[in-house]
Design a protein around this motif. Structure first.
Motif, PDB file in Angstrom:
ATOM      1  N   ALA A  93       0.845  -1.189   0.000  1.00 33.28           N
ATOM      2  CA  ALA A  93       0.000   0.000   0.000  1.00 33.28           C
ATOM      3  C   ALA A  93       0.881   1.240   0.000  1.00 33.28           C
ATOM      4  O   ALA A  93       2.050   1.184   0.399  1.00 33.28           O
ATOM      5  CB  ALA A  93      -0.933   0.005   1.216  1.00 33.28           C
ATOM      6  N   MET A  94       0.306   2.356  -0.424  1.00 31.95           N
ATOM      7  CA  MET A  94       1.055   3.601  -0.390  1.00 31.95           C
ATOM      8  C   MET A  94       0.135   4.768  -0.081  1.00 31.95           C
ATOM      9  O   MET A  94      -1.084   4.682  -0.265  1.00 31.95           O
ATOM     10  CB  MET A  94       1.782   3.846  -1.701  1.00 31.95           C
ATOM     11  CG  MET A  94       0.938   4.263  -2.870  1.00 31.95           C
ATOM     12  SD  MET A  94       1.929   4.537  -4.365  1.00 31.95           S
ATOM     13  CE  MET A  94       3.053   5.814  -3.820  1.00 31.95           C
ATOM     14  N   ARG A  95       0.720   5.871   0.385  1.00 35.06           N
ATOM     15  CA  ARG A  95      -0.031   7.085   0.613  1.00 35.06           C
ATOM     16  C   ARG A  95       0.892   8.272   0.402  1.00 35.06           C
ATOM     17  O   ARG A  95       2.110   8.166   0.553  1.00 35.06           O
ATOM     18  CB  ARG A  95      -0.620   7.123   2.027  1.00 35.06           C
ATOM     19  CG  ARG A  95       0.402   7.047   3.131  1.00 35.06           C
ATOM     20  CD  ARG A  95      -0.116   7.592   4.439  1.00 35.06           C
ATOM     21  NE  ARG A  95      -0.169   9.040   4.436  1.00 35.06           N
ATOM     22  CZ  ARG A  95      -0.308   9.769   5.536  1.00 35.06           C
ATOM     23  NH1 ARG A  95      -0.449   9.190   6.695  1.00 35.06           N
ATOM     24  NH2 ARG A  95      -0.344  11.076   5.453  1.00 35.06           N
ATOM     25  N   LYS A 103      -5.085   9.013   2.550  1.00 36.84           N
ATOM     26  CA  LYS A 103      -5.696   7.917   1.802  1.00 36.84           C
ATOM     27  C   LYS A 103      -4.651   6.889   1.408  1.00 36.84           C
ATOM     28  O   LYS A 103      -3.758   7.158   0.625  1.00 36.84           O
ATOM     29  CB  LYS A 103      -6.393   8.475   0.559  1.00 36.84           C
ATOM     30  CG  LYS A 103      -7.485   9.472   0.881  1.00 36.84           C
ATOM     31  CD  LYS A 103      -8.101  10.073  -0.366  1.00 36.84           C
ATOM     32  CE  LYS A 103      -9.116  11.142   0.010  1.00 36.84           C
ATOM     33  NZ  LYS A 103      -9.710  11.804  -1.171  1.00 36.84           N
ATOM     34  N   LEU A 104      -4.810   5.699   1.973  1.00 39.78           N
ATOM     35  CA  LEU A 104      -3.973   4.575   1.606  1.00 39.78           C
ATOM     36  C   LEU A 104      -4.535   3.912   0.358  1.00 39.78           C
ATOM     37  O   LEU A 104      -5.732   3.624   0.307  1.00 39.78           O
ATOM     38  CB  LEU A 104      -3.965   3.535   2.735  1.00 39.78           C
ATOM     39  CG  LEU A 104      -2.804   3.481   3.715  1.00 39.78           C
ATOM     40  CD1 LEU A 104      -3.030   2.347   4.707  1.00 39.78           C
ATOM     41  CD2 LEU A 104      -1.473   3.325   3.024  1.00 39.78           C
ATOM     42  N   THR A 105      -3.668   3.659  -0.610  1.00 39.62           N
ATOM     43  CA  THR A 105      -4.062   2.915  -1.815  1.00 39.62           C
ATOM     44  C   THR A 105      -3.421   1.543  -1.735  1.00 39.62           C
ATOM     45  O   THR A 105      -2.206   1.433  -1.564  1.00 39.62           O
ATOM     46  CB  THR A 105      -3.598   3.644  -3.082  1.00 39.62           C
ATOM     47  OG1 THR A 105      -4.211   4.935  -3.124  1.00 39.62           O
ATOM     48  CG2 THR A 105      -3.997   2.858  -4.323  1.00 39.62           C
ATOM     49  N   PHE A 106      -4.243   0.495  -1.891  1.00 36.11           N
ATOM     50  CA  PHE A 106      -3.761  -0.877  -1.758  1.00 36.11           C
ATOM     51  C   PHE A 106      -3.635  -1.557  -3.117  1.00 36.11           C
ATOM     52  O   PHE A 106      -4.383  -1.251  -4.055  1.00 36.11           O
ATOM     53  CB  PHE A 106      -4.745  -1.701  -0.913  1.00 36.11           C
ATOM     54  CG  PHE A 106      -4.663  -1.443   0.554  1.00 36.11           C
ATOM     55  CD1 PHE A 106      -5.316  -0.361   1.120  1.00 36.11           C
ATOM     56  CD2 PHE A 106      -3.936  -2.280   1.376  1.00 36.11           C
ATOM     57  CE1 PHE A 106      -5.245  -0.113   2.489  1.00 36.11           C
ATOM     58  CE2 PHE A 106      -3.857  -2.055   2.745  1.00 36.11           C
ATOM     59  CZ  PHE A 106      -4.510  -0.968   3.295  1.00 36.11           C
ATOM     60  N   GLY A 107      -2.711  -2.513  -3.198  1.00 36.93           N
ATOM     61  CA  GLY A 107      -2.664  -3.428  -4.325  1.00 36.93           C
ATOM     62  C   GLY A 107      -3.661  -4.560  -4.120  1.00 36.93           C
ATOM     63  O   GLY A 107      -4.356  -4.622  -3.099  1.00 36.93           O
TER      64      GLY A 107
END
Lengths: 116, 114
Positions: A93-95, A103-107
């Protein structure tokens, strides 16, 4: 916008071997954080390791290390000496590193199975 | 410390019914979040709250409302449930005092809408 790609839907690894889980990302942000989470079959999400985009050293936490290659936009998780308890889904994940933008974006995750 | 707790653990609804998912944290964290997890997909942010009294939309807010009741509690409401809302819902919290503060997750609520 941020995007995380995990290209390995599933992996099988012999117990005690090292394993690398791939994660590539895309972002226009200059500063960002990368995270790995483990999700065992029980369902909870467990934080494993964090890497900041400006960190000079690769992050390590016990048997977990993060192979961060900024130019290639990759943040692979390495698990040394795998154990049966490592069998789980793993999410990258990244933010952005902005206060106020959390906002964390997940794979989509990689399912790791450790074989005895 | 219990960390992040969620109730209920499982729920089955009929289309059109409403319900509220409850989340509480005892870590004195500032920020709280609601995610949904669908098969073959990672977690997607529905709403988050950076502090008591404030909420912001995430990636998939349609069909949901939230309330940050106090610093400890953050609820997610489905006013008229649809089959597309069948999912596992996770609540998370973070101290969010430093950029590097991570999010800690609850055990999840498995929701089925028939």
């Amino acid at each position: 916008a941020q995007k995380i790609t995990q290209t390995q839907p599933g992996m099988f690894v012999q117990e005690k071997e090292a394993v690398t889980l791939d994660c590539t990302y895309d972002t226009s942000d200059q500063s960002y954080g990368l995270f790995w989470y483990k999700q065992p079959s029980s369902g909870e999400m467990i934080f494993l390791i964090y890497q900041g985009s400006y960190d000079e050293q690769n992050a390590t936490e016990g048997r977990y290390s993060l192979n961060f290659q900024k130019a290639r936009k990759s943040a692979n998780l390495v698990i040394s000496a795998s154990q049966l308890g490592d069998s789980a889904m793993y999410f990258c994940a990244m933010r952005p590193m902005d206060f106020g933008n959390e906002k964390l974006t997940f794979g989509t995750g990689t399912r790791l199975t450790i074989i005895p | 410390n219990a960390g992040v707790t969620q109730t209920p653990k499982f729920q089955v609804l009929k289309t059109g019914q409403s319900m509220t998912l409850q989340c509480a944290q005892d870590m004195n964290h500032n920020s709280m979040y609601w995610y949904r997890q669908d098969p073959g997909m990672g977690l997607r942010l529905i709403y988050y709250s950076a502090s008591e009294g404030t909420t912001d939309k995430g990636e998939v807010p349609n069909g949901y409302n939230v309330s940050r009741l106090n610093k400890r509690e953050f609820s997610l409401r489905l006013e008229s449930a649809a089959p597309s809302q069948t999912s596992v819902y996770f609540c998370a919290s973070s101290e969010a005092l430093r950029i590097t503060d991570t999010q800690y997750f609850g055990p999840g609520t498995r929701l089925t809408v028939l």
